[in-house]
Design an enzyme around this catalytic site. Structure first.
Site, PDB file in Angstrom:
ATOM      1  N   LYS A  13      64.805  54.256  32.300  1.00 33.74           N
ATOM      2  CA  LYS A  13      65.092  55.466  33.084  1.00 33.74           C
ATOM      3  C   LYS A  13      65.340  56.673  32.184  1.00 33.74           C
ATOM      4  O   LYS A  13      64.788  57.742  32.405  1.00 33.74           O
ATOM      5  CB  LYS A  13      66.341  55.267  33.960  1.00 33.74           C
ATOM      6  CG  LYS A  13      66.222  54.191  35.009  1.00 33.74           C
ATOM      7  CD  LYS A  13      67.450  54.188  35.922  1.00 33.74           C
ATOM      8  CE  LYS A  13      68.745  53.853  35.208  1.00 33.74           C
ATOM      9  NZ  LYS A  13      68.989  52.415  35.038  1.00 33.74           N
ATOM     10  N   ARG A  88      73.850  55.448  43.129  1.00 38.61           N
ATOM     11  CA  ARG A  88      73.876  54.025  42.808  1.00 38.61           C
ATOM     12  C   ARG A  88      74.275  53.172  43.992  1.00 38.61           C
ATOM     13  O   ARG A  88      74.316  51.954  43.881  1.00 38.61           O
ATOM     14  CB  ARG A  88      74.877  53.789  41.678  1.00 38.61           C
ATOM     15  CG  ARG A  88      74.241  53.640  40.316  1.00 38.61           C
ATOM     16  CD  ARG A  88      75.378  53.541  39.324  1.00 38.61           C
ATOM     17  NE  ARG A  88      75.091  52.730  38.186  1.00 38.61           N
ATOM     18  CZ  ARG A  88      74.601  53.200  37.047  1.00 38.61           C
ATOM     19  NH1 ARG A  88      74.265  54.449  36.918  1.00 38.61           N
ATOM     20  NH2 ARG A  88      74.447  52.394  36.019  1.00 38.61           N
ATOM     21  N   ARG A 127      69.638  47.706  22.597  1.00 40.14           N
ATOM     22  CA  ARG A 127      69.616  49.169  22.703  1.00 40.14           C
ATOM     23  C   ARG A 127      70.597  49.841  21.742  1.00 40.14           C
ATOM     24  O   ARG A 127      71.705  49.363  21.525  1.00 40.14           O
ATOM     25  CB  ARG A 127      69.985  49.555  24.136  1.00 40.14           C
ATOM     26  CG  ARG A 127      70.161  51.043  24.339  1.00 40.14           C
ATOM     27  CD  ARG A 127      70.036  51.417  25.764  1.00 40.14           C
ATOM     28  NE  ARG A 127      71.106  50.908  26.626  1.00 40.14           N
ATOM     29  CZ  ARG A 127      71.066  51.012  27.951  1.00 40.14           C
ATOM     30  NH1 ARG A 127      70.038  51.563  28.543  1.00 40.14           N
ATOM     31  NH2 ARG A 127      72.063  50.536  28.668  1.00 40.14           N
ATOM     32  N   ARG A 159      75.941  50.937  22.365  1.00 43.44           N
ATOM     33  CA  ARG A 159      76.909  51.401  23.357  1.00 43.44           C
ATOM     34  C   ARG A 159      77.968  50.338  23.542  1.00 43.44           C
ATOM     35  O   ARG A 159      77.651  49.159  23.639  1.00 43.44           O
ATOM     36  CB  ARG A 159      76.191  51.631  24.683  1.00 43.44           C
ATOM     37  CG  ARG A 159      75.822  53.071  24.903  1.00 43.44           C
ATOM     38  CD  ARG A 159      74.877  53.212  26.050  1.00 43.44           C
ATOM     39  NE  ARG A 159      75.390  52.601  27.287  1.00 43.44           N
ATOM     40  CZ  ARG A 159      74.770  52.693  28.454  1.00 43.44           C
ATOM     41  NH1 ARG A 159      73.640  53.357  28.533  1.00 43.44           N
ATOM     42  NH2 ARG A 159      75.264  52.128  29.520  1.00 43.44           N
ATOM     43  N   ARG A 170      76.725  44.798  35.322  1.00 41.66           N
ATOM     44  CA  ARG A 170      76.004  45.986  35.805  1.00 41.66           C
ATOM     45  C   ARG A 170      74.731  45.596  36.555  1.00 41.66           C
ATOM     46  O   ARG A 170      74.376  46.223  37.543  1.00 41.66           O
ATOM     47  CB  ARG A 170      75.685  46.924  34.640  1.00 41.66           C
ATOM     48  CG  ARG A 170      76.873  47.836  34.302  1.00 41.66           C
ATOM     49  CD  ARG A 170      76.985  48.163  32.838  1.00 41.66           C
ATOM     50  NE  ARG A 170      75.826  48.802  32.278  1.00 41.66           N
ATOM     51  CZ  ARG A 170      75.471  48.708  30.988  1.00 41.66           C
ATOM     52  NH1 ARG A 170      76.190  47.988  30.148  1.00 41.66           N
ATOM     53  NH2 ARG A 170      74.424  49.342  30.553  1.00 41.66           N
TER      54      ARG A 170
HETATM   55  P1  ADP Z   1      73.132  51.636  32.835  1.00 44.12           P
HETATM   56  O1  ADP Z   1      72.116  52.163  33.804  1.00 44.12           O
HETATM   57  O2  ADP Z   1      72.524  51.035  31.616  1.00 44.12           O
HETATM   58  O3  ADP Z   1      74.138  50.730  33.470  1.00 44.12           O
HETATM   59  P2  ADP Z   1      74.510  54.231  32.749  1.00 44.12           P
HETATM   60  O4  ADP Z   1      74.593  55.040  31.517  1.00 44.12           O
HETATM   61  O5  ADP Z   1      73.671  54.759  33.861  1.00 44.12           O
HETATM   62  O6  ADP Z   1      74.001  52.809  32.248  1.00 44.12           O
HETATM   63  O7  ADP Z   1      75.971  53.968  33.325  1.00 44.12           O
HETATM   64  C1  ADP Z   1      77.017  53.498  32.528  1.00 44.12           C
HETATM   65  C2  ADP Z   1      78.282  53.327  33.356  1.00 44.12           C
HETATM   66  O8  ADP Z   1      78.708  54.607  33.884  1.00 44.12           O
HETATM   67  C3  ADP Z   1      78.133  52.450  34.587  1.00 44.12           C
HETATM   68  O9  ADP Z   1      78.279  51.094  34.269  1.00 44.12           O
HETATM   69  C4  ADP Z   1      79.256  52.976  35.477  1.00 44.12           C
HETATM   70  O10 ADP Z   1      80.511  52.495  35.057  1.00 44.12           O
HETATM   71  C5  ADP Z   1      79.230  54.462  35.196  1.00 44.12           C
HETATM   72  N1  ADP Z   1      78.341  55.191  36.137  1.00 44.12           N
HETATM   73  C6  ADP Z   1      77.188  55.849  35.805  1.00 44.12           C
HETATM   74  N2  ADP Z   1      76.617  56.406  36.895  1.00 44.12           N
HETATM   75  C7  ADP Z   1      77.407  56.082  37.948  1.00 44.12           C
HETATM   76  C8  ADP Z   1      77.364  56.336  39.339  1.00 44.12           C
HETATM   77  N3  ADP Z   1      76.356  57.033  39.902  1.00 44.12           N
HETATM   78  N4  ADP Z   1      78.373  55.865  40.117  1.00 44.12           N
HETATM   79  C9  ADP Z   1      79.386  55.169  39.589  1.00 44.12           C
HETATM   80  N5  ADP Z   1      79.482  54.873  38.286  1.00 44.12           N
HETATM   81  C10 ADP Z   1      78.519  55.317  37.467  1.00 44.12           C
END
Ligand code: ADP
Ligand code: ZN
Length: 211
Positions: A13, A88, A127, A159, A170
């Site tokens: 993404k 999400r 990653r 990360r 996740r």
């Molecule tokens: P990935 O898609 O690899 O899980 P992200 O960088 O998108 O990684 O998200 C990392 C963390 O940030 C998530 O595990 C969550 O805790 C938080 N997060 C990100 N976007 C959202 C969202 N839209 N709603 C709730 N939590 C979020």
């Protein structure tokens, strides 16, 4: 262009969002990056989201929607944006719908990039990301100079939430809460689904063709 990108961890993404942002001259807005940045700054937002992010759980919807709403009000987002990692779940999708309506805007497309679970795990566990600008690399595809970002010279690290246990958590959340949004956007005639297992360039071509 107003676009959201959904997909499991490691689907690419962030990479595709960067390409699209370049091509269309609009900002790439990643909620995960915003949260990680706030955590590093140790500001109020960072303190509020830290425990969730580190456990791989969703940050509460109300807070997340507020953060996105404020970001979409910034000047650089006036003519379009790419939202990566938001919405999400259904509550966030409905929150975004309300936001759009109140701003007199419409979402153009919801792009879903799909990859099977084994690809997802392999990509995510290998990653590496630039601490400074968020550019992503992989163990097998490192930057030119030893873990120094090609783009900005920042430090490239794993990360802290990319441990196997957190990634599995996740992914579980993705299947349970995010994947059902495919139906939500399909019903609204906005869904664009693309197979994310090909090379980044090929995936990008398919996305552009689909848009
Ligand atoms: P990935 O898609 O690899 O899980 P992200 O960088 O998108 O990684 O998200 C990392 C963390 O940030 C998530 O595990 C969550 O805790 C938080 N997060 C990100 N976007 C959202 C969202 N839209 N709603 C709730 N939590 C979020
Ligand atoms: Zn960088």
């Amino acid at each position: 262009m107003r676009l959201v990108i959904l997909g499991p961890q490691g689907a690419g993404k962030g990479t595709q969002a960067e390409y699209l942002a370049d091509k269309y001259g609009i900002p790439h807005i990643a909620t995960g990056d915003m949260f990680r940045w706030a955590i590093r700054q140790g500001d109020e937002l960072g303190r509020a989201v830290k425990d969730y992010v580190e456990a791989g759980r969703l940050v509460p919807d109300e807070l997340t929607i507020r953060v996105v709403s404020e970001r979409l009000d910034a000047d650089d987002a006036a003519s379009g944006w790419i939202l990566d990692g938001f919405p999400r779940n259904l509550a966030q999708a409905e929150g975004l719908e309300r936001l759009m309506r109140s701003k007199g805007r419409e979402l153009d497309r919801a792009l879903v990039i799909d990859v099977p679970e084994d690809v997802s795990l392999r990509r995510t566990l290998g990653r590496r990301v630039c601490e400074n600008c968020g550019a992503t690399y992989h163990e097998d595809r490192p930057p030119r100079n030893d873990w120094v970002c090609d783009r900005c010279g920042g430090r490239v690290v794993a990360r802290s939430d990319d441990s196997e246990a957190t990634v599995r958590e996740r992914l579980r959340t993705y299947h349970e809460q995010t994947e059902p949004l495919k139906d939500y956007y399909r019903e609204r005639g906005r869904l664009l689904e693309v197979d994310g297992t090909a090379s980044p360039e090929e995936v990008f071509e398919r996305i552009v063709a689909g848009l």
